[in-house]
Design a protein around this motif. Structure first.
Motif, PDB file in Angstrom:
ATOM      1  N   GLY A  56      55.486  48.076  41.325  1.00  0.00           N
ATOM      2  CA  GLY A  56      56.833  46.921  41.791  1.00  0.00           C
ATOM      3  C   GLY A  56      56.195  46.338  40.200  1.00  0.00           C
ATOM      4  N   PRO A  57      56.798  45.600  39.918  1.00  0.00           N
ATOM      5  CA  PRO A  57      56.622  44.539  38.261  1.00  0.00           C
ATOM      6  C   PRO A  57      55.559  43.838  38.561  1.00  0.00           C
ATOM      7  CG  PRO A  57      59.356  44.308  38.846  1.00  0.00           C
ATOM      8  CD  PRO A  57      58.457  44.873  40.232  1.00  0.00           C
ATOM      9  N   GLY A  58      54.777  43.982  37.388  1.00  0.00           N
ATOM     10  CA  GLY A  58      53.750  42.897  36.890  1.00  0.00           C
ATOM     11  C   GLY A  58      52.432  43.749  37.804  1.00  0.00           C
ATOM     12  N   ASP A  59      52.728  45.019  38.627  1.00  0.00           N
ATOM     13  CA  ASP A  59      51.303  45.450  39.161  1.00  0.00           C
ATOM     14  C   ASP A  59      50.681  46.277  38.255  1.00  0.00           C
ATOM     15  OD1 ASP A  59      52.232  44.172  41.640  1.00  0.00           O
ATOM     16  OD2 ASP A  59      53.193  45.746  42.430  1.00  0.00           O
ATOM     17  N   ALA A  60      50.740  47.051  36.865  1.00  0.00           N
ATOM     18  CA  ALA A  60      50.235  47.281  35.743  1.00  0.00           C
ATOM     19  C   ALA A  60      48.749  47.368  36.220  1.00  0.00           C
ATOM     20  CB  ALA A  60      50.752  47.372  34.092  1.00  0.00           C
ATOM     21  N   SER A  61      48.495  45.423  36.227  1.00  0.00           N
ATOM     22  CA  SER A  61      46.852  45.432  36.694  1.00  0.00           C
ATOM     23  C   SER A  61      46.121  45.667  37.592  1.00  0.00           C
ATOM     24  CB  SER A  61      46.838  43.798  36.379  1.00  0.00           C
ATOM     25  OG  SER A  61      47.270  42.965  37.285  1.00  0.00           O
ATOM     26  N   THR A  62      47.172  46.321  38.458  1.00  0.00           N
ATOM     27  CA  THR A  62      46.584  46.564  39.568  1.00  0.00           C
ATOM     28  C   THR A  62      46.394  47.398  40.072  1.00  0.00           C
ATOM     29  OG1 THR A  62      47.970  45.358  41.226  1.00  0.00           O
ATOM     30  CG2 THR A  62      47.115  46.646  42.443  1.00  0.00           C
ATOM     31  N   ALA A  63      47.083  48.178  39.706  1.00  0.00           N
ATOM     32  CA  ALA A  63      46.490  50.178  39.187  1.00  0.00           C
ATOM     33  C   ALA A  63      45.380  50.518  37.727  1.00  0.00           C
ATOM     34  CB  ALA A  63      47.782  50.624  38.115  1.00  0.00           C
ATOM     35  N   ILE A  64      45.357  49.493  36.602  1.00  0.00           N
ATOM     36  CA  ILE A  64      44.291  49.741  36.408  1.00  0.00           C
ATOM     37  C   ILE A  64      43.050  49.090  36.695  1.00  0.00           C
ATOM     38  CG2 ILE A  64      42.943  48.393  34.085  1.00  0.00           C
ATOM     39  CD1 ILE A  64      45.691  48.171  32.626  1.00  0.00           C
ATOM     40  N   ALA A  65      43.137  48.311  37.979  1.00  0.00           N
ATOM     41  CA  ALA A  65      41.685  48.012  37.828  1.00  0.00           C
ATOM     42  C   ALA A  65      41.301  48.999  39.160  1.00  0.00           C
ATOM     43  CB  ALA A  65      42.344  46.219  38.930  1.00  0.00           C
TER      44      ALA A  65
END
Length: 747
Positions: A56-65
């Protein structure tokens, strides 16, 4: 690592991945990302990039983590910016070179000392064993640290990789050497640290194996890293054709302007030696333009006012003023880069199978190595022999070559295609091309240039000027090449076309409407007859005579009677005849699919030499013809350019679109041809076939190597040192074989 997370556009995210050392690492990251709800991920080890869908929008940090929890680093990839991955690749290569240099400088004297002192016992001196250990320590610790680090990371996350095998082999060999030296030293007079039993009765404790194995592995990784970088360079060469600034001409003055600030309609100046920054039309000047980097054409094109040019081409011997018609992501260069970038991310079906194999291969190999060592011990072999054979299995089984076999070949093949003006959208297109046995060509705009000109007007109930003015008014609203030719001829003589009322476009047939209060129809004979117009025998005779020469005719009816027959002539696209000839030489059946009459289509078909001509095909019928061929057991490649070809392109086993065509056609196609020369279709087929052949050779080698070598190692017929050298050589051979695709020559 500090990362910046920009806003996520859409549902697909690209990540640059750091720390991967083998395809098993890529599989581990895929599994980790796949644990996020609704997320699917594909990680390409060769390009060190992950494509994540379902966020979803803004979930890039979740994938990186999630990637970092797997023990790797990640950063959001910026489209068009490969600086991060380039720096990472350069750092990795430099680090490997440094570790390899140290390991080699220490391994050479270590092996020399052990061999010399083994053969000449009288030269042995007090503490020579300790000297060998000291030489080996930096090799199996600092030099081998990348393998140990990856293994420890895997243990923390309960996963294994090829590095696990290398690390275990080095630790076991070195540990056994220390045990033999300090805990259970041999008492035989011929005792030494070396390669096995010697005339002096020596025994081996494999310090040389631990050091030599690490050195060979580092050498293999180093040359593999360099080769992979060279493979990536083929793709990045497309992006290197772009420029960052343009000389914009405004109010008679030239201003240096960032390329992102150039707008459609701006005039840019390109001097000799400069690259064209936009797609546009020359308004002033003359020069030779080298288009080889974009289209694969080796001969420069003479260009003057009125000619079109494309971004990325090189101006030679003249100054051009160009009106920008397409800028930014709309340019052909940007689209080429986007297609090539997307292609290298996607995985072939065979690669997905390989990934599944390697995900279970490593733990199985570790189990086999333990069983082999235990079997030798149970069989009464010395502990050193059992450990040596177990270590040999660990090392020889490393499936690095298996993980590199497909992605490196795909990367080089797609990149080479881009250099030749053939954009291959992905591995699925390559796989489809290997099955193709029939090539179907659209006629207008594909086999022919699509740039038609009005060559004759035969009148029956009006004069030529009135017929041309009426036809021009009717065709003004159409984008079909025939309509364009009629409208251009009318505009050149009368200027702006007259108004049309009640205009109706009849797809694939023509158009109708009211011009000057009179009901008019223009198009094929079938359209006129459907509207109640009778085509007299003398009109039919003129039509037959014009079509016999290969020209295309349209009939104009005014108030229910045929008023004129308009003849338009098209020219064959460069290389059309040679392309068809070469495709037939490759064993492919060629078919011409045209909406023209049987006579016109047959004339063009005979000129280019196709095996079969299918005429009078309406746009919505093209896909049906392709489906019927497929139902007959054929694997069909469709070559087209327009909206009316899009359904057929999507239906065919392989869709090939020419770049002058519509955006819809290019989106529906699997391969895009950006060369004017139609022989690029032959290049697309041949390069795809060669790439597939390279992948098969790589896989046969990688699988065959492991299948043959593991039993040899288990049987005690393979020294661990030789196993290490062979495994490193295997990966290098696979990458080198893939790089041979760079030498593929254009037709």
């Amino acid at each position: 690592m500090t990362t910046t997370t920009p806003p996520l556009v859409g549902e697909r995210l690209e990540l640059d991945i750091g720390g991967m050392t083998c395809s098993a690492c890529a599989n581990a990251i895929e599994r980790k990302l796949g644990k996020l709800d609704g997320v699917t991920a594909s990680v390409n080890f060769a390009t060190e990039r992950a494509t994540v869908s379902g966020l979803g929008p803004g979930d890039a940090s979740t994938a990186i983590a999630q990637v970092e929890r797997a023990g790797y680093t990640a950063a959001v990839h910026t489209p068009g910016d490969d600086a991060w991955s380039a720096r990472a690749a350069e750092t990795r290569t430099t680090t490997l070179r440094r570790r390899l240099t140290v390991a080699a400088l220490l391994t050479i004297p270590l092996c020399d000392v052990t061999i010399i002192l083994a053969l000449v016992p009288a030269w042995r001196f007090p503490g020579w064993q300790a000297l060998c250990v000291l030489l080996a320590v930096p090799i199996v610790t600092w030099a081998a640290w990348p393998f140990h680090r990856a293994t420890l990371r895997g243990l923390r996350h309960r996963s294994t990789s090829m590095d696990t095998l290398v690390s275990l082999g080095a630790v076991v060999s070195f540990g056994w050497a220390l045990w033999t030296l300090f805990v259970d030293p041999a008492t035989t007079p011929g005792y030494w640290l070396g390669f096995g039993t010697t005339p002096a009765g020596a025994d081996s404790i494999y310090l040389d194996v631990a050091a030599g194995m690490v050195t060979f592995q580092l050498a293999g990784r180093y040359f593999e890293s360099r080769s992979r970088r060279r493979a990536a360079d083929v793709l990045e060469a497309i992006g290197d054709l772009g420029v960052t600034e343009a000389q914009v001409l405004a109010d008679g003055e030239e201003r240096t302007t960032p390329l992102g600030a150039v707008r459609v309609g701006d005039h840019v100046v390109v001097r000799p030696g400069g690259r064209v920054p936009v797609d546009g039309t020359v308004t002033d000047g003359a020069a030779s333009v080298d288009t080889s980097a974009m289209t694969g054409e080796s001969v420069p094109v003479d260009t003057a006012a009125g000619d079109r040019v494309i971004g990325g081409t090189l101006v030679q011997g003249g100054r051009l003023v160009i009106r920008a018609d397409a800028v930014g992501t709309r340019t052909r260069l940007a689209q080429m880069a986007a297609v090539a970038d997307d292609a290298q991310r996607r995985k072939a079906a065979v690669q997905r199978t390989v990934d599944r194999v390697t995900s279970v291969f490593v733990p199985v190999v570790i189990g086999v190595a333990v069983v082999v060592a235990a079997g030798w011990l149970i069989g009464g072999a010395p502990v050193g022999t059992a450990i040596a054979n177990g270590v040999a299995v660990l090392i020889i089984a490393c499936p690095c070559a298996l993980g590199l076999a497909t992605p490196t070949a795909l990367m080089v093949g797609v990149g080479r295609g881009g250099q030749l003006g053939v954009l291959i959208k992905g591995p699925d297109a390559l796989e489809a091309s290997g099955r193709v046995d029939t090539v179907v060509f659209d006629k207008t705009g594909t086999l022919t240039t699509g740039r038609m000109t009005l060559t004759a007007i035969d009148t029956f109930s009006t004069d030529a000027d009135t017929a041309l003015a009426t036809a021009g008014a009717l065709e003004a609203a159409s984008e079909h090449p025939i309509a364009t030719a009629v409208t251009a001829a009318a505009g050149g003589r009368f200027g702006t076309p007259g108004p049309v009322e009640d205009f109706v476009a009849h797809a694939g047939l023509g158009a109708s409407g009211s011009v000057g209060g009179r009901r008019c129809v223009i198009g094929r004979r079938a359209l006129l007859e459907d509207t109640g117009v009778v085509v007299a025998a003398r009109v039919a005779a003129v039509v037959a005579e014009r079509e016999a020469s290969g020209a295309t005719v349209v009939l104009l009816a005014v108030d229910g009677a045929v008023a004129a027959v308009l003849t338009v002539q098209d020219t064959l696209r460069p290389g059309a005849v040679e392309a068809v000839t070469q495709l037939r030489a490759l064993g492919l059946r060629t078919v011409l699919l045209s909406g023209d009459s049987e006579t016109t289509a047959a004339a063009v078909g005979a000129e280019v030499g196709v095996d079969e001509v299918i005429a009078r095909v309406l746009p919505d019928e093209k896909a049906g013809h392709v489906e019927r061929m497929q139902a007959d057991g054929h694997h069909v490649a469709m070559v087209g350019d327009g909206v009316n070809d899009s359904a057929a392109l999507a239906t065919a086993t392989l869709g090939i679109a020419v770049v002058q065509g519509t955006d819809i056609a290019m989106k529906a196609a699997d391969v895009i041809i950006v060369r004017e020369d139609l022989r690029a279709v032959v290049d697309a087929v041949q390069l795809s076939r060669r790439t597939l052949r390279t992948i098969r050779v790589n896989l046969v080698w990688a699988f065959g190597y492991n299948i043959a070598a593991i039993p040899l190692a288990a049987a005690g017929l393979l020294n661990p040192l030789i196993a290490a050298a062979a495994m490193a050589l295997s990966s290098t051979l696979v990458v080198s074989n893939s790089l041979r695709l760079r030498s593929y020559g254009r037709s």
